[in-house]
Write a protein that holds these residues in place. Sequence first.
Motif, PDB file in Angstrom:
ATOM      1  N   CYS A  56      50.284  29.323  43.276  1.00 39.73           N
ATOM      2  CA  CYS A  56      49.317  30.190  42.592  1.00 39.73           C
ATOM      3  C   CYS A  56      49.956  31.494  42.151  1.00 39.73           C
ATOM      4  N   ASN A  57      50.808  32.063  42.980  1.00 44.12           N
ATOM      5  CA  ASN A  57      51.499  33.296  42.582  1.00 44.12           C
ATOM      6  C   ASN A  57      52.367  33.072  41.354  1.00 44.12           C
ATOM      7  N   ILE A  60      49.939  32.923  38.374  1.00 47.22           N
ATOM      8  CA  ILE A  60      49.330  34.213  38.054  1.00 47.22           C
ATOM      9  C   ILE A  60      50.354  35.166  37.441  1.00 47.22           C
ATOM     10  N   ASP A  61      51.616  35.055  37.852  1.00 55.48           N
ATOM     11  CA  ASP A  61      52.668  35.870  37.245  1.00 55.48           C
ATOM     12  C   ASP A  61      52.699  35.678  35.728  1.00 55.48           C
ATOM     13  N   VAL A  64      49.351  37.312  33.945  1.00 54.28           N
ATOM     14  CA  VAL A  64      49.260  38.772  33.858  1.00 54.28           C
ATOM     15  C   VAL A  64      50.350  39.387  32.975  1.00 54.28           C
ATOM     16  N   LYS A  65      51.185  38.572  32.355  1.00 62.38           N
ATOM     17  CA  LYS A  65      52.218  39.108  31.468  1.00 62.38           C
ATOM     18  C   LYS A  65      51.585  39.721  30.216  1.00 62.38           C
ATOM     19  N   HIS A  88      40.813  40.426  31.363  1.00 62.45           N
ATOM     20  CA  HIS A  88      41.119  39.232  32.139  1.00 62.45           C
ATOM     21  C   HIS A  88      39.827  38.550  32.542  1.00 62.45           C
ATOM     22  N   TRP A 356      38.079  37.923  40.378  1.00 57.16           N
ATOM     23  CA  TRP A 356      38.941  38.955  39.800  1.00 57.16           C
ATOM     24  C   TRP A 356      38.070  40.133  39.389  1.00 57.16           C
ATOM     25  N   PRO A 361      44.452  44.455  39.387  1.00 55.62           N
ATOM     26  CA  PRO A 361      45.593  43.977  38.606  1.00 55.62           C
ATOM     27  C   PRO A 361      45.802  42.469  38.684  1.00 55.62           C
ATOM     28  N   ARG A 362      45.346  41.846  39.775  1.00 58.63           N
ATOM     29  CA  ARG A 362      45.508  40.414  39.959  1.00 58.63           C
ATOM     30  C   ARG A 362      44.231  39.839  40.588  1.00 58.63           C
ATOM     31  N   PRO A 363      43.986  38.547  40.398  1.00 49.95           N
ATOM     32  CA  PRO A 363      42.820  37.937  41.028  1.00 49.95           C
ATOM     33  C   PRO A 363      43.017  37.797  42.529  1.00 49.95           C
ATOM     34  N   ARG A 364      41.910  37.638  43.242  1.00 52.47           N
ATOM     35  CA  ARG A 364      41.937  37.492  44.701  1.00 52.47           C
ATOM     36  C   ARG A 364      41.484  36.082  45.064  1.00 52.47           C
TER      37      ARG A 364
END
Length: 398
Positions: A56-57, A60-61, A64-65, A88, A356, A361-364
């Motif tokens: 997932c990381n 997500i990287d 979020v670009k 987002h 999110w 800055p990122r989803p949880r």
Amino acid sequence: MIPEIRRQFNESFSNEKYEALLAEIERDFPTQLDFRIAETPVFVPQSLKIKLLQACNDIIDTLVKDDFKAKTARAIPANQDVPNEDAHPNFLAVDFAVCHDEKGELTPQLIELQGFPSLFGYQWYLGQKYKKFFFSPKNFSQYFNRLNMASYVEHMKKVLLGGEKAENVILLEIYPEKQKTRLDFEISKQLWGIEPVCYTKIKKEGRKLYYEKDGRKIEIKRIYNRLIFDDLLQNFPDLETEFKMTDDVDVKWVTHPNWFFRISKFTLPLLNSPFVPKSYYLSDLKEYPTDLENYVLKPLFSFAGSGVKLNFTKEDLDAIEDKENYLIQRKVKYEPVIEDTDGNLIKTEIRLLFAWEDSAPRPRLVTNLARLSRGEMIGVNFNKNFDWVGGSCAFFED
């Protein structure tokens, strides 16, 4: 996947307990359950959990670009582009097949992802029922990031309501009372006070939207969107409504409809991870892979598995006129890893669910759902007349 836990669960299982679980759901929500519940939850070992989190990381990287929106602009059909898109999505669902790697160890492989909500209310409810009626081992949880049953509800409330009164937030669907997911709508209403409202019932005055409840006209400030364009176009092509989804209106979409297209099958070729099978836009291929038998063909703009082909030839690909609307993805081999009480092994797919917040800055990662299958593919059409299949919930080892 965890032999001792599976043994204990299966020894404690009975059809009477399973029927009692179903009966309680029917008492809680009469006639609302419209899909099959699997006889067992999925128990995920810590080693697989770590790989799922890493996968997932990696995904997500990419999301979020800074250039992600530019690369996915073509994903949004021109006649379905909704104004006022935000930075987002508020929700994200990521589906993984459970497989074996070359060492024979459990590993996840991405199947699909969606910038769209899933069964956030129902899974909260189902997890409790599994724990009530069946064996429930210690140190396993369906939640992530230190959330529990209560704090999950509070976190979801923040994301869904965004500080607005619950009556000013609606769950949007087409004829919600007829949808197979209507049980989730009812649970969401109980948890967060969000009224399911039919697309046909929304009134528009200038840029403001309204719905009626108990004889009152109530302004809509946030839309928890569960309506898919494909559903409208395929099943209700001639539907006339006062409000059109593509109207420029003064509401906050949760999640904005454009993200359904941006984060979808369209995203797969943009991802790079050992947990993501290689995918290619058909229009980008000057030559096809020589081993097409190891690929699956997917239309970019469809949902619920429609149009997917597991077997095809070079000639089939050549015959596709709109190649820009298709991709091929390397096949994933689901590994049967869950043993039923008769010793048969069953495949599983795990969907990780993210919320999110607007300012985050990122989803949880918050919770999950799982699906069990004996068929060639995951889904109802491939699992008719089977037991130990259907929707489930995964409990992850701490």
